[in-house]
Scaffold this motif. Structure first.
Motif, PDB file in Angstrom:
ATOM      1  N   ALA A  88       0.827  -1.216   0.000  1.00 23.48           N
ATOM      2  CA  ALA A  88       0.000   0.000   0.000  1.00 23.48           C
ATOM      3  C   ALA A  88       0.856   1.259   0.000  1.00 23.48           C
ATOM      4  O   ALA A  88       0.504   2.261  -0.627  1.00 23.48           O
ATOM      5  N   GLN A  89       2.000   1.235   0.659  1.00 20.71           N
ATOM      6  CA  GLN A  89       2.847   2.427   0.741  1.00 20.71           C
ATOM      7  C   GLN A  89       3.643   2.695  -0.530  1.00 20.71           C
ATOM      8  O   GLN A  89       4.211   3.763  -0.703  1.00 20.71           O
ATOM      9  N   ALA A  90       3.689   1.712  -1.438  1.00 16.03           N
ATOM     10  CA  ALA A  90       4.399   1.895  -2.715  1.00 16.03           C
ATOM     11  C   ALA A  90       3.690   1.095  -3.793  1.00 16.03           C
ATOM     12  O   ALA A  90       4.195   0.088  -4.291  1.00 16.03           O
ATOM     13  N   PRO A  91       2.478   1.525  -4.180  1.00 14.72           N
ATOM     14  CA  PRO A  91       1.652   0.738  -5.109  1.00 14.72           C
ATOM     15  C   PRO A  91       2.242   0.575  -6.507  1.00 14.72           C
ATOM     16  O   PRO A  91       1.822  -0.307  -7.255  1.00 14.72           O
ATOM     17  N   GLU A  92       3.216   1.417  -6.866  1.00 14.24           N
ATOM     18  CA  GLU A  92       3.791   1.319  -8.197  1.00 14.24           C
ATOM     19  C   GLU A  92       4.930   0.299  -8.272  1.00 14.24           C
ATOM     20  O   GLU A  92       5.395  -0.063  -9.358  1.00 14.24           O
ATOM     21  N   VAL A  93       5.389  -0.188  -7.115  1.00 16.41           N
ATOM     22  CA  VAL A  93       6.535  -1.104  -7.066  1.00 16.41           C
ATOM     23  C   VAL A  93       6.047  -2.547  -6.895  1.00 16.41           C
ATOM     24  O   VAL A  93       5.401  -2.884  -5.902  1.00 16.41           O
ATOM     25  N   ALA A  94       6.367  -3.393  -7.862  1.00 20.42           N
ATOM     26  CA  ALA A  94       5.957  -4.792  -7.792  1.00 20.42           C
ATOM     27  C   ALA A  94       6.853  -5.555  -6.820  1.00 20.42           C
ATOM     28  O   ALA A  94       8.083  -5.542  -6.952  1.00 20.42           O
ATOM     29  N   VAL A  95       6.239  -6.193  -5.833  1.00 17.73           N
ATOM     30  CA  VAL A  95       6.988  -7.066  -4.929  1.00 17.73           C
ATOM     31  C   VAL A  95       6.684  -8.530  -5.226  1.00 17.73           C
ATOM     32  O   VAL A  95       7.283  -9.431  -4.633  1.00 17.73           O
ATOM     33  N   GLY A  96       5.773  -8.752  -6.144  1.00 16.98           N
ATOM     34  CA  GLY A  96       5.409 -10.096  -6.539  1.00 16.98           C
ATOM     35  C   GLY A  96       4.355 -10.058  -7.626  1.00 16.98           C
ATOM     36  O   GLY A  96       3.983  -8.980  -8.116  1.00 16.98           O
ATOM     37  N   ALA A  97       3.864 -11.225  -8.022  1.00 20.26           N
ATOM     38  CA  ALA A  97       2.830 -11.300  -9.060  1.00 20.26           C
ATOM     39  C   ALA A  97       2.156 -12.660  -8.987  1.00 20.26           C
ATOM     40  O   ALA A  97       2.752 -13.644  -8.533  1.00 20.26           O
ATOM     41  N   ILE A  98       0.899 -12.711  -9.438  1.00 24.02           N
ATOM     42  CA  ILE A  98       0.162 -13.967  -9.513  1.00 24.02           C
ATOM     43  C   ILE A  98      -0.477 -14.095 -10.889  1.00 24.02           C
ATOM     44  O   ILE A  98      -0.748 -13.109 -11.571  1.00 24.02           O
ATOM     45  N   ALA A  99      -0.708 -15.333 -11.295  1.00 23.34           N
ATOM     46  CA  ALA A  99      -1.356 -15.613 -12.575  1.00 23.34           C
ATOM     47  C   ALA A  99      -2.145 -16.906 -12.445  1.00 23.34           C
ATOM     48  O   ALA A  99      -2.052 -17.618 -11.428  1.00 23.34           O
ATOM     49  N   ALA A 100      -2.920 -17.216 -13.467  1.00 25.20           N
ATOM     50  CA  ALA A 100      -3.777 -18.402 -13.455  1.00 25.20           C
ATOM     51  C   ALA A 100      -2.954 -19.669 -13.229  1.00 25.20           C
ATOM     52  O   ALA A 100      -1.778 -19.748 -13.578  1.00 25.20           O
ATOM     53  N   GLY A 101      -3.620 -20.660 -12.642  1.00 24.05           N
ATOM     54  CA  GLY A 101      -2.936 -21.923 -12.390  1.00 24.05           C
ATOM     55  C   GLY A 101      -2.186 -21.953 -11.080  1.00 24.05           C
ATOM     56  O   GLY A 101      -1.340 -22.820 -10.859  1.00 24.05           O
ATOM     57  N   GLY A 102      -2.476 -20.980 -10.207  1.00 18.36           N
ATOM     58  CA  GLY A 102      -1.819 -20.962  -8.911  1.00 18.36           C
ATOM     59  C   GLY A 102      -0.398 -20.444  -8.928  1.00 18.36           C
ATOM     60  O   GLY A 102       0.374 -20.690  -7.996  1.00 18.36           O
ATOM     61  N   ILE A 103      -0.016 -19.706  -9.975  1.00 19.69           N
ATOM     62  CA  ILE A 103       1.328 -19.138 -10.053  1.00 19.69           C
ATOM     63  C   ILE A 103       1.453 -17.985  -9.068  1.00 19.69           C
ATOM     64  O   ILE A 103       0.651 -17.041  -9.095  1.00 19.69           O
ATOM     65  N   GLU A 104       2.443 -18.054  -8.204  1.00 23.61           N
ATOM     66  CA  GLU A 104       2.678 -17.031  -7.182  1.00 23.61           C
ATOM     67  C   GLU A 104       4.175 -16.748  -7.101  1.00 23.61           C
ATOM     68  O   GLU A 104       4.971 -17.649  -6.836  1.00 23.61           O
ATOM     69  N   LEU A 105       4.559 -15.499  -7.354  1.00 24.26           N
ATOM     70  CA  LEU A 105       5.960 -15.100  -7.321  1.00 24.26           C
ATOM     71  C   LEU A 105       6.158 -13.976  -6.322  1.00 24.26           C
ATOM     72  O   LEU A 105       5.302 -13.105  -6.183  1.00 24.26           O
ATOM     73  N   TRP A 106       7.307 -14.001  -5.648  1.00 26.50           N
ATOM     74  CA  TRP A 106       7.679 -12.920  -4.745  1.00 26.50           C
ATOM     75  C   TRP A 106       9.097 -12.479  -5.048  1.00 26.50           C
ATOM     76  O   TRP A 106       9.957 -13.313  -5.365  1.00 26.50           O
ATOM     77  N   ASP A 107       9.329 -11.197  -4.973  1.00 29.37           N
ATOM     78  CA  ASP A 107      10.674 -10.647  -5.145  1.00 29.37           C
ATOM     79  C   ASP A 107      11.563 -11.164  -4.011  1.00 29.37           C
ATOM     80  O   ASP A 107      11.286 -10.907  -2.835  1.00 29.37           O
ATOM     81  N   SER A 108      12.613 -11.902  -4.352  1.00 29.53           N
ATOM     82  CA  SER A 108      13.465 -12.521  -3.339  1.00 29.53           C
ATOM     83  C   SER A 108      14.184 -11.506  -2.466  1.00 29.53           C
ATOM     84  O   SER A 108      14.645 -11.838  -1.369  1.00 29.53           O
ATOM     85  N   SER A 109      14.264 -10.261  -2.954  1.00 30.76           N
ATOM     86  CA  SER A 109      14.947  -9.228  -2.163  1.00 30.76           C
ATOM     87  C   SER A 109      14.014  -8.570  -1.146  1.00 30.76           C
ATOM     88  O   SER A 109      14.441  -7.706  -0.380  1.00 30.76           O
ATOM     89  N   ARG A 110      12.735  -8.990  -1.135  1.00 38.64           N
ATOM     90  CA  ARG A 110      11.755  -8.367  -0.239  1.00 38.64           C
ATOM     91  C   ARG A 110      11.319  -9.340   0.857  1.00 38.64           C
ATOM     92  O   ARG A 110      10.137  -9.559   1.103  1.00 38.64           O
ATOM     93  N   GLN A 111      12.295  -9.923   1.518  1.00 35.16           N
ATOM     94  CA  GLN A 111      11.996 -10.872   2.583  1.00 35.16           C
ATOM     95  C   GLN A 111      11.410 -10.193   3.826  1.00 35.16           C
ATOM     96  O   GLN A 111      10.943 -10.865   4.747  1.00 35.16           O
ATOM     97  N   ASP A 112      11.452  -8.853   3.844  1.00 37.84           N
ATOM     98  CA  ASP A 112      10.975  -8.115   5.013  1.00 37.84           C
ATOM     99  C   ASP A 112       9.459  -8.026   5.090  1.00 37.84           C
ATOM    100  O   ASP A 112       8.904  -7.550   6.088  1.00 37.84           O
ATOM    101  N   ILE A 113       8.758  -8.479   4.066  1.00 29.34           N
ATOM    102  CA  ILE A 113       7.297  -8.367   4.070  1.00 29.34           C
ATOM    103  C   ILE A 113       6.713  -9.444   4.984  1.00 29.34           C
ATOM    104  O   ILE A 113       6.918 -10.640   4.756  1.00 29.34           O
ATOM    105  N   PRO A 114       5.972  -9.052   6.010  1.00 27.93           N
ATOM    106  CA  PRO A 114       5.420 -10.029   6.959  1.00 27.93           C
ATOM    107  C   PRO A 114       4.465 -11.011   6.283  1.00 27.93           C
ATOM    108  O   PRO A 114       3.803 -10.689   5.286  1.00 27.93           O
TER     109      PRO A 114
END
Length: 241
Positions: A88-114
């Motif tokens: 919410a504090q940086a809506p323009e910055v992607a920290v991950g993404a999802i797509a059909a088929g249960g695809i879920e990605l997270w930026d490996s450098s953003r381990q600080d996200i609870p």
């Protein structure tokens, strides 16, 4: 010819050259980028371009680009929805993404996200992903399987959303998976190339901060804009889906 006339002639010549070559700096809009992308595809001269092929647009911004590609090739156009995960504090910055088929990605450098925040982001964006897939009428897997898929977006900066989309589309078992974009950051090219059979880009740049920098008109599209573009595709493309 007077000196003044010569000056005007040189100015007109320079303007003509800039109009001819200006796409190397900025495109007028997404549709102009799509027209030039389709020209590059056609110059490849690959026979499969017009046979058993479908253009797959990432909505919303990829749709006007993809429309011009589909019109030039005269092949069907569909959408394949994908959602960026952003805080919410940086809506323009992607920290991950999802797509059909249960695809879920997270930026490996953003381990600080609870974990709790991740779950909230996933729940929110998964709901929006499903809404868009239904609203835009994304093609079902069986209609994409075995086809040559040309995946189109308006540009790639971090590579998160396109990576999610390509991994998702790999699961439909296409004959060929081709990625075509106007502009891409060079640092993401190698990992993305591993996810597709071929990658085509008009411009490769360093330190791409925002895709919109390369377009004179980069208006945000809404759902109605996407539906209207898809309707235009049905009227302009005279081939069987």
């Amino acid at each position: 010819m007077t000196t003044n006339d010569e000056g005007h002639t040189m100015a007109r010549s320079e303007t003509t050259r800039q109009r001819r070559d200006g796409w190397r700096d900025r495109w007028r809009d997404r549709r102009e980028a799509g027209q030039q992308l389709s020209q590059k595809l056609l110059r490849l001269g690959q026979g499969w371009l017009h046979t058993n092929t479908m253009v797959v647009a990432l909505p919303r911004g990829g749709v006007p680009v993809a429309l011009e590609v589909a019109k030039a090739l005269q092949v069907p156009l569909t959408t394949w929805s994908v959602r960026k995960l952003a805080r919410a504090q940086a809506p323009e910055v992607a920290v991950g993404a999802i797509a059909a088929g249960g695809i879920e990605l997270w930026d490996s450098s953003r381990q600080d996200i609870p974990i709790q925040e991740r779950r909230q982001l996933l729940a929110k964006e998964d709901q929006e992903l499903n809404r868009r897939r239904q609203y835009f009428n994304d093609r079902p897997i069986e209609q994409l399987s075995g086809k040559n898929l040309i995946v189109v977006d308006d540009g790639i900066a971090t590579g998160m959303t396109i990576t999610a989309a390509l991994r998702s589309l790999q699961a439909v078992r296409p004959n060929q998976l081709i990625l075509a974009v106007p502009v891409v950051d060079q640092k993401v090219i190698m990992p993305i190339k591993l996810l597709c059979d071929q990658m085509i880009a008009l411009k490769v740049v360093s330190n791409l901060q925002a895709v919109g920098e390369y377009f004179e008109n980069f208006d945000q599209l809404d759902d109605v804009d996407v539906i209207n573009l898809l309707k235009e595709a049905k009227l302009s493309i005279h081939t069987r889906a």
